[in-house]
Design a protein around this motif. Structure first.
Motif, PDB file in Angstrom:
ATOM      1  N   VAL A 315       0.789  -1.233   0.000  1.00 19.87           N
ATOM      2  CA  VAL A 315       0.000   0.000   0.000  1.00 19.87           C
ATOM      3  C   VAL A 315       0.824   1.287   0.000  1.00 19.87           C
ATOM      4  O   VAL A 315       0.265   2.355  -0.210  1.00 19.87           O
ATOM      5  N   THR A 316       2.133   1.209   0.231  1.00 18.15           N
ATOM      6  CA  THR A 316       2.969   2.407   0.217  1.00 18.15           C
ATOM      7  C   THR A 316       4.107   2.212  -0.776  1.00 18.15           C
ATOM      8  O   THR A 316       4.788   1.177  -0.754  1.00 18.15           O
ATOM      9  N   TYR A 317       4.330   3.214  -1.625  1.00 16.28           N
ATOM     10  CA  TYR A 317       5.328   3.114  -2.691  1.00 16.28           C
ATOM     11  C   TYR A 317       6.295   4.295  -2.606  1.00 16.28           C
ATOM     12  O   TYR A 317       5.892   5.445  -2.447  1.00 16.28           O
ATOM     13  N   TRP A 318       7.591   3.969  -2.736  1.00 11.70           N
ATOM     14  CA  TRP A 318       8.660   4.960  -2.686  1.00 11.70           C
ATOM     15  C   TRP A 318       9.015   5.404  -4.110  1.00 11.70           C
ATOM     16  O   TRP A 318       9.079   4.597  -5.031  1.00 11.70           O
ATOM     17  N   MET A 319       9.334   6.698  -4.274  1.00 14.35           N
ATOM     18  CA  MET A 319       9.723   7.201  -5.581  1.00 14.35           C
ATOM     19  C   MET A 319      10.657   8.398  -5.422  1.00 14.35           C
ATOM     20  O   MET A 319      10.900   8.878  -4.307  1.00 14.35           O
ATOM     21  N   ASP A 320      11.183   8.883  -6.563  1.00 18.64           N
ATOM     22  CA  ASP A 320      12.033  10.066  -6.544  1.00 18.64           C
ATOM     23  C   ASP A 320      11.244  11.249  -5.984  1.00 18.64           C
ATOM     24  O   ASP A 320      10.041  11.366  -6.192  1.00 18.64           O
ATOM     25  N   SER A 321      11.950  12.135  -5.308  1.00 18.60           N
ATOM     26  CA  SER A 321      11.296  13.216  -4.605  1.00 18.60           C
ATOM     27  C   SER A 321      11.086  14.452  -5.478  1.00 18.60           C
ATOM     28  O   SER A 321      11.929  14.806  -6.293  1.00 18.60           O
ATOM     29  N   THR A 322       9.966  15.132  -5.247  1.00 21.72           N
ATOM     30  CA  THR A 322       9.663  16.406  -5.905  1.00 21.72           C
ATOM     31  C   THR A 322       9.970  17.589  -4.986  1.00 21.72           C
ATOM     32  O   THR A 322       9.615  18.721  -5.292  1.00 21.72           O
ATOM     33  N   TYR A 323      10.615  17.333  -3.875  1.00 26.57           N
ATOM     34  CA  TYR A 323      10.767  18.325  -2.811  1.00 26.57           C
ATOM     35  C   TYR A 323      11.449  19.603  -3.294  1.00 26.57           C
ATOM     36  O   TYR A 323      10.969  20.711  -3.052  1.00 26.57           O
ATOM     37  N   PHE A 324      12.579  19.473  -3.975  1.00 23.35           N
ATOM     38  CA  PHE A 324      13.357  20.646  -4.352  1.00 23.35           C
ATOM     39  C   PHE A 324      12.824  21.333  -5.613  1.00 23.35           C
ATOM     40  O   PHE A 324      13.247  22.435  -5.935  1.00 23.35           O
ATOM     41  N   SER A 325      11.938  20.678  -6.340  1.00 24.03           N
ATOM     42  CA  SER A 325      11.400  21.284  -7.558  1.00 24.03           C
ATOM     43  C   SER A 325      10.312  22.308  -7.260  1.00 24.03           C
ATOM     44  O   SER A 325       9.947  23.099  -8.121  1.00 24.03           O
ATOM     45  N   GLU A 326       9.774  22.273  -6.011  1.00 22.17           N
ATOM     46  CA  GLU A 326       8.717  23.191  -5.598  1.00 22.17           C
ATOM     47  C   GLU A 326       7.554  23.170  -6.589  1.00 22.17           C
ATOM     48  O   GLU A 326       7.043  24.205  -7.005  1.00 22.17           O
ATOM     49  N   SER A 327       7.157  21.965  -6.975  1.00 20.76           N
ATOM     50  CA  SER A 327       6.089  21.800  -7.965  1.00 20.76           C
ATOM     51  C   SER A 327       4.746  22.217  -7.378  1.00 20.76           C
ATOM     52  O   SER A 327       4.388  21.813  -6.267  1.00 20.76           O
ATOM     53  N   LYS A 328       3.989  22.981  -8.146  1.00 26.25           N
ATOM     54  CA  LYS A 328       2.667  23.404  -7.712  1.00 26.25           C
ATOM     55  C   LYS A 328       1.609  22.352  -8.047  1.00 26.25           C
ATOM     56  O   LYS A 328       0.597  22.247  -7.354  1.00 26.25           O
ATOM     57  N   GLU A 329       1.834  21.599  -9.133  1.00 27.21           N
ATOM     58  CA  GLU A 329       0.897  20.560  -9.547  1.00 27.21           C
ATOM     59  C   GLU A 329       1.646  19.245  -9.713  1.00 27.21           C
ATOM     60  O   GLU A 329       2.758  19.220 -10.239  1.00 27.21           O
TER      61      GLU A 329
END
Length: 467
Positions: A315-329
């Motif tokens: 039920v939980t999946y790990w992936m590359d982070s969007t943290y530093f991209s500051e993505s709005k969508e």
């Protein structure tokens, strides 16, 4: 020059190109309070892949970066050590690194903890081992928490790392946050694999020893190191949770994307399901895109997914982070899903006749090899992605109905038929072979426990908005 000075020297030497603004780590925070995740999946069967593409691009395209790394050997090694991970590479580029520089020398061995990359839910430890006395050192790395609580899983892909080079240990926290401090324990031993030469055996003798022989004894520990690590609060407080609660239908099953947890080191997607489903969710292939069309993929090494105590679902999946991209969508695209049908959780196999219930899709029984200690079952399975072999079975029930694990398993693209001697190559047709042992005590009829029973592919990915 200490580690902090070296790090400052590298930072001052780098001019950050605009085109690399979004080529770095992204991460995710999770709210773990109402959930229990105890089963871990995806801890590498092999070592972490050494993909140096990101580092090589920086070195070749930007001379200042190359000169800086060349003058600071450990930072150069850190760039290499994390190049397989876009998230960790981004953390290094964005100065999201805690220098440590702790060193201890005893019994002719030097151990040094160089750096930490840490956030609210994940800890990456980078250390080295060196010696003039021992040629090839290895370490069983573990952690000791300041309390007796669990709630974490660890992995390492550093087996075979030469002396003096940077090694890596990853600790993922599921049921709790990263504590303020912990102790790293390194039980160091010598790698004697190259010197372990034995007389060649016949194929049957080799199979007996490999699958039914005693498990390899633990190596002699040369010495043990203990490093007390304290984490800077500016790192361990990082992360955010996006509550999604979006219900959707996929392959006639109902799932719920509950939340996205964004941390600097990784991103986690948490799913739920409804009791009326006829199958358990066992795996997803997917990617995430932001409003600029930048793509983020699932983690390929280390911990990739986890389950829950109450069901077989993942039920939980790990992936590359969007943290530093500051993505709005952010939008999730699902391309493939694996299911374990609730009416096929056990598959009967008669070892005397070879008769069996319907096997998982794309799987066939290639051979039952009868040995003195038991039977070897070899299955031919479909390769769902090039270069990816996976486990078919999570265990079995013996003739008394008692659950048993497989003591070991072996997978390969080639297989030699024990009766005809013919070598079979599955790679030419997108298949591989998996062999598992059943001891004689299992009886003549068993029930195999499949990891999953069927796969659904989507030529047009299923699109789910995250935010």
């Amino acid at each position: 020059m200490n580690r902090n000075e070296e790090y400052a020297a590298l930072k001052a030497s780098i001019v950050e190109p605009a085109q690399l603004e979004y080529t770095v780590t992204r991460a995710l925070k999770r709210n773990c309070k109402a959930r229990r995740r105890i089963r871990l999946f995806g801890i590498p069967a092999g070592s972490f892949a050494a993909c140096f593409l990101g580092f090589m691009l920086l070195v070749n395209l930007f001379p200042l970066f190359a000169r800086a790394c060349g003058g600071v050997p450990v930072l150069r090694d850190l760039a290499r050590a994390v190049s397989w991970s876009p998230s960790l590479s981004a953390a290094v580029e964005r100065d999201y690194v805690q220098p440590v520089g702790q060193e201890e020398h005893k019994d002719g061995i030097t151990a040094r903890v160089e750096y930490l990359i840490v956030d609210q839910k994940q800890l990456e430890i980078f250390y080295s081992l060196d010696s003039d006395r021992y040629k090839a050192l290895e370490a069983d790395a573990s952690i000791k928490l300041p309390d007796s609580k669990g709630g974490y899983g660890s992995s390492s892909g550093s087996y075979g790392t030469p002396n003096g080079e940077l090694r890596q240990m990853t600790v993922n926290f599921m049921e709790r946050d990263v504590p303020e401090r912990l102790t790293l324990l390194l039980n160091v031993y010598q790698n004697t694999y190259e010197n372990d030469m034995t007389e060649p055996k016949t194929n049957e003798e080799s199979m007996e020893e490999t699958y039914f022989g005693p498990r390899t004894s633990k190596p002699d520990i040369l010495t043990t190191f203990a490093f007390d690590l304290t984490f800077d609060p500016q790192f361990t407080a990082q992360g955010k949770s996006v509550e999604v609660e979006r219900t959707f239908l996929i392959d006639n099953q109902t799932l719920i994307l509950k939340r996205a947890e964004i941390y600097p080191t990784h991103l986690r997607l948490d799913f739920g399901y409804v009791p009326e489903n006829t199958a358990w969710l066992k795996g997803l292939e997917f990617y995430v895109e932001n409003e600029r069309g930048e793509r983020y993929d699932p983690v390929r090494n280390g911990l990739t997914a986890s389950g829950e105590e109450a069901s077989p679902s993942t039920v939980t999946y790990w992936m590359d982070s969007t943290y530093f991209s500051e993505s709005k969508e952010l939008t999730l695209y699902i391309t493939r899903v694996r299911w374990l049908d609730k009416d096929r959780e056990r598959i009967r196999l008669n070892l005397d006749t070879g008769e069996h219930d319907l096997l998982p899709d794309g799987t066939e029984l290639a051979e039952i090899q009868r040995l003195e200690s038991g039977n070897l079952l070899t299955f031919r399975a479909k390769e769902y992605r090039e270069g990816l072999m996976y486990s078919l079975w999570s265990g079995y029930l013996d003739e008394n109905g008692e659950e048993q694990p497989f003591s070991t398993s072996g997978s390969s693209y080639t297989y030699q038929d024990s009766t005809t001697g013919e070598y079979l190559d599955g790679s030419t047709s997108g298949a591989f072979y998996e062999t598992v042992p059943l001891p004689a005590t299992a009886g003549s009829e068993v029930w195999l426990k499949p990891v999953f029973t069927r796969v659904a592919d989507f030529s047009v990915p299923l699109k789910i908005p995250i935010r």
